[in-house]
Design an enzyme around this catalytic site. Structure first.
Site, short mmCIF file in Angstrom:
data_model
loop_
_atom_site.label_atom_id
_atom_site.label_comp_id
_atom_site.label_asym_id
_atom_site.label_seq_id
_atom_site.Cartn_x
_atom_site.Cartn_y
_atom_site.Cartn_z
N ASP A 43 4.60 7.98 1.24
CA ASP A 43 4.34 7.49 2.72
C ASP A 43 5.55 7.69 3.49
O ASP A 43 6.05 6.55 4.12
CB ASP A 43 3.69 6.18 2.60
CG ASP A 43 2.16 6.44 2.48
OD1 ASP A 43 1.88 7.51 2.19
OD2 ASP A 43 1.27 5.50 2.59
N ASP B 198 0.76 -1.36 -0.04
CA ASP B 198 -0.02 0.03 -0.12
C ASP B 198 0.91 1.23 -0.03
O ASP B 198 0.25 2.29 -0.18
CB ASP B 198 -0.90 -0.18 1.34
CG ASP B 198 -0.08 -0.32 2.66
OD1 ASP B 198 0.66 -1.13 2.70
OD2 ASP B 198 -0.31 0.65 3.43
P1 AMP Z 1 1.10 3.34 6.83
O1 AMP Z 1 1.71 2.04 7.22
O2 AMP Z 1 1.40 4.63 7.47
O3 AMP Z 1 1.43 3.62 5.24
O4 AMP Z 1 -0.55 3.13 7.20
C1 AMP Z 1 -1.23 2.09 7.05
C2 AMP Z 1 -2.59 2.08 6.96
O5 AMP Z 1 -2.97 2.79 8.38
C3 AMP Z 1 -3.12 2.97 5.78
O6 AMP Z 1 -4.31 2.89 5.60
C4 AMP Z 1 -3.30 4.58 6.79
O7 AMP Z 1 -4.11 5.55 6.40
C5 AMP Z 1 -3.73 4.04 8.07
N1 AMP Z 1 -3.20 4.93 9.29
C6 AMP Z 1 -2.11 5.25 9.61
N2 AMP Z 1 -2.07 6.06 10.84
C7 AMP Z 1 -3.41 6.47 10.85
C8 AMP Z 1 -4.05 7.46 11.58
N3 AMP Z 1 -3.52 8.07 12.77
N4 AMP Z 1 -5.31 7.26 11.54
C9 AMP Z 1 -5.95 6.71 10.74
N5 AMP Z 1 -5.69 5.93 9.90
C10 AMP Z 1 -4.21 5.79 9.91
MG MG Z 2 0.58 4.17 3.67
#
Ligand code: AMP
Ligand code: MG
Length: 509
Positions: free
Chosen positions: A279, A269
């Site tokens: 990201d 993702d």
């Molecule tokens: P990441 O590993 O940061 O790419 O995040 C993985 C998933 O978690 C993605 O779908 C992000 O949108 C979600 N995510 C990460 N942090 C948050 C947050 N504080 N609130 C809502 N969704 C989050």
């Molecule tokens: Mg992400």
């Protein structure tokens, strides 16, 4: 005449117009099958204040001034149609199902007349994809993303960009080391910009749920707008398009290896369909040259996403993208051709980068040995990667004495071995390495983890001068800027060796 503002730009929304979306607006976190997006507005913040602004990014968009309200999610301009994208992904090797923009909200796309760019707020509240979290972002992670995206751009590494950072005057609670000690931290929102934020996982989610129709629509949309000239109606055409993605992905990873960047969370993702670095979470920069290093504490056990493994992980992720395209292929086994192409593309880009780093006219088969020996000696004692290659771009004779500054313990330098290697290299380049080329491949200044941390420490006291100084410095990473050398051209200071935020970063952001 007022300055040209974001509100006055030409906002469009091709993604919403052309792909299937959610009938419900906003709403609590939930599963939303069969769609590519959900409409949702940013959550208003108490008091957004613009703190960091990228004049280069603003210039590309044709804007002269930032609007705190709009960049903080309190105002929606005419023509904007905000939404969160739905996607899935493999996290640490396991299929995780629906993920999506949990804390990013796209404001819309801007048509500048020259190009079309998507603008997204990160940290502006819950969306249907927030799962169990709050959709917010803290100041420290927002500063890291703002500075790193812009620094990567100026390094010549494909990346999503940052336009602005606003603080919200709202506290966000985070348990930074996941050890049961949650604490309030200042909240912030960045506005990030890219051609699109479509990821490998954007396609995977439809294949995984057997929704081949939506998969086809998303492929058609992506190719039509972002890969003009490609036609994916046949196996041959689909493979050609996928090879282009392989090439762009491999190129970006080769750049990461060139500059010493570790992404830290290469889940599918977090893989851009445009090969952009995307990201910025617990990423980090190599200080001492250690291919086994990962900044991500969540990954400390298996080190899946360590520096030296990024190209292979890129292949694994790319293979998952290929899997997701199988339903569109008459003969899916032909997808192997694209995977092989990824490896070839990486070899080509990686060899090219090494040629540049070492000032070779071109990379020959025999040069593999030179590189293998170099990366092996670099690991003998603690050696700063950035300083080493920069000084190598300047030496006038093959003698390790000129590179001493790159070593943590000068009395432990394996001088004999080094001089052997340096002599080998020197004769390979006939005593004339292309040092001009080397200086453009070996940056003098990168956003070392402790540098970002100093910017964060100051910003948490409402002093943005360090962040601004770094943003300015890193606009010219390949130029000598002697006025900054005492401060920023140096090895990791001892205080940063084991400090959270410098050597260790968690996903908590
Ligand atoms: P990441 O590993 O940061 O790419 O995040 C993985 C998933 O978690 C993605 O779908 C992000 O949108 C979600 N995510 C990460 N942090 C948050 C947050 N504080 N609130 C809502 N969704 C989050
Ligand atoms: Mg992400």
């Amino acid at each position: 005449m007022g300055k040209k503002s974001l509100s006055s730009l030409n906002w469009i929304s091709r993604f919403l117009d052309e792909t299937p979306g959610d009938g419900i607006i906003g709403g609590a976190p939930r599963q939303v099958p069969g769609v590519c997006w959900s409409r949702v507005n940013p959550t208003p913040m108490p008091n957004p204040a613009l703190r960091l602004w990228s004049t280069e990014m603003a210039g590309e968009l044709g804007v002269e001034s930032g609007e705190d309200g709009l960049l903080g999610g309190n105002k929606i301009a005419k023509g904007m149609d905000p939404y969160a994208q739905r996607y899935g992904g493999h996290q640490f090797g396991n299929w995780a199902g629906q993920l999506g923009d949990g804390r990013a909200i796209t404001l819309g796309e801007v048509d500048t007349g020259e190009k079309i760019l998507e603008l997204q707020l990160k940290g502006s509240g819950v969306t249907p994809y927030s799962r169990f979290a709050d959709g917010k972002a803290v100041l420290r992670s927002s500063i890291r993303e703002f500075l790193c995206s812009e620094a990567m751009h100026h390094l010549g590494v494909p990346t999503t960009r940052a336009l602005s950072l606003v603080t919200t005057e709202e506290d966000v609670v985070r348990d930074i080391m996941y050890d049961g000690r949650p604490a309030p931290e200042p909240g912030a929102i960045i506005c990030r910009v890219a051609q699109s934020f479509i990821r490998f996982g954007s396609f995977q989610i439809h294949t995984m749920s057997g929704d081949h129709q939506t998969l086809r629509i998303l492929v058609d949309h992506t190719v039509k707008h972002h890969f003009p000239g490609h036609c994916t109606d046949t196996d041959v055409g689909l493979i050609e398009w996928l090879k282009r993605i392989a090439d762009e992905t491999a190129l970006t990873i080769a750049h990461w290896m060139r500059v010493g960047f570790v992404h830290g969370v290469m889940n599918t993702d977090n893989m851009s369909i445009h090969g952009l670095t995307i990201d910025y979470g617990p990423y980090g920069w190599l200080e001492d040259f250690n291919p086994d290093w990962t900044p991500n504490t969540t990954d400390a056990g298996s080190k899946r996403y360590r520096f030296g493994r990024q190209a292979q992980i890129g292949a694994w992720n790319y293979a998952r993208l290929l899997d997701s395209m199988a339903p569109l292929m008459e003969e899916p086994e032909k997808l192997y051709e694209a995977l092989e192409f990824y490896y070839e593309a990486y070899q080509k880009h990686n060899s090219g980068m090494w040629a540049e780093k070492l000032g070779l006219e071109e990379f020959n088969a025999g040069d593999h040995e030179l590189v293998t020996e170099l990366t092996s000696i670099l690991q003998r004692v603690e050696t700063d990667m950035t300083i080493f290659f920069r000084l190598l771009s300047e030496i006038k004779e093959p003698n390790i004495d000129h590179l001493r500054f790159a070593f943590y313990a000068e009395d432990a330098i394996p001088a004999h071995e080094w001089n052997d290697w340096l002599n080998k290299w020197w004769s390979r380049v006939s005593g004339k390495p292309s040092q001009e080329k080397m200086r453009r491949a070996n940056p003098k200044y990168v956003l070392r983890n402790w540098m970002a941390q100093l910017a964060i420490d100051a910003a948490e006291k409402e002093d943005y001068s360090v962040a601004i100084e770094l943003y300015e410095l890193l606009k010219r990473p390949y130029d000598d800027q002697p006025e900054y050398d005492d401060k920023w051209f140096k090895k990791r200071p001892e205080w940063a060796r084991n400090r959270v935020g410098c050597s260790m970063l968690s996903c908590s952001s």
